[in-house]
Design a protein around this motif. Structure first.
Motif, short mmCIF file in Angstrom:
data_model
loop_
_atom_site.label_atom_id
_atom_site.label_comp_id
_atom_site.label_asym_id
_atom_site.label_seq_id
_atom_site.Cartn_x
_atom_site.Cartn_y
_atom_site.Cartn_z
N PRO A 112 36.29 16.44 28.19
CA PRO A 112 35.34 16.37 26.56
C PRO A 112 33.88 16.47 26.06
O PRO A 112 33.20 16.47 26.32
CB PRO A 112 35.75 14.63 27.10
N THR A 179 33.85 11.56 19.45
CA THR A 179 33.27 11.72 20.17
C THR A 179 31.85 11.61 19.31
O THR A 179 30.91 11.65 20.41
CB THR A 179 33.16 12.72 21.36
N PRO A 184 30.20 11.92 25.38
CA PRO A 184 30.74 12.22 26.47
C PRO A 184 29.69 11.92 27.77
O PRO A 184 28.05 12.06 27.11
CB PRO A 184 30.94 13.84 27.13
#
Length: 203
Positions: A112, A179, A184
């Motif tokens: 990610p 995201t 992350p």
């Protein structure tokens, strides 16, 4: 009544300036409305990380609409677009060549990833979860990179990064809904970044 060459040039410059302001307002509205980021106008551009040259009193909060952004930005024409660090994200900062190589590897690994930005000063900024700046020494220690000569630093609360469409700044990996608001954890990307930075210093 005719136009002089100078008059035509002035009109073109006015139109160009209007287009730049429109682009800036659209980008800022996207940052605030879509990605959930605060934005501050800056008096200097260039991708520099730091608080100098920012007007924190003029910050545009996350959730602002395009109309609200346009009103606020009308008081700061031509300003650099600055994103406050340490609220929604921290930044891992590496040299752009190393960052570009690491980005390719991370994408191939299917990890990610948050947004990644190239600055006007030749750096790559990886957006990671808040807290990375404080955790960086411990994370590098656990991964065995604490005593390595790495061109890698983290930036947290109190810092600002220059964002597109400020001249010289561009996205290597643009924000996305998955995201942007929740990047992350640093530990997921730090090992690869440290490895590539280490290889770069050995080359």
């Amino acid at each position: 009544m005719g136009f002089t060459i100078g008059g035509i040039r002035d009109i073109r410059e006015m139109r160009s300036g209007a287009r730049r302001r429109s682009t800036e307002c659209t980008a800022v509205a996207e940052y605030t409305g879509l990605w959930g980021w605060d934005v501050a106008p800056g008096v200097t551009a260039g991708g520099r990380v730091g608080g100098a040259g920012t007007d924190t009193a003029a910050e545009i909060p996350a959730g602002s609409t395009l109309a609200e952004v346009a009103r606020a930005w009308s008081h700061a024409p031509g300003a650099a677009v600055l994103l406050p660090v340490g609220r929604t994200f921290d930044i891992i900062d590496v040299a752009q060549p190393a960052g570009s190589r690491a980005l390719v590897r991370l994408e191939r690994m299917g990890l990610p990833l948050g947004p990644v930005m190239a600055t006007a000063t030749g750096r790559a900024h990886f957006f990671v979860a808040p807290g990375a700046c404080a955790e960086l020494p411990e994370l590098l220690y656990r991964m065995g990179w604490d005593d390595a000569n790495l061109d890698l630093v983290a930036h947290g609360r109190g810092s600002f990064v220059t964002a597109p469409p400020t001249p010289g700044v561009r996205w290597l990996r643009p924000p996305c809904l998955d995201t942007a608001a929740e990047p992350p954890q640093a530990r997921l990307v730090l090992g690869t970044l440290a490895y590539i930075c280490h290889r770069s210093t050995e080359a």
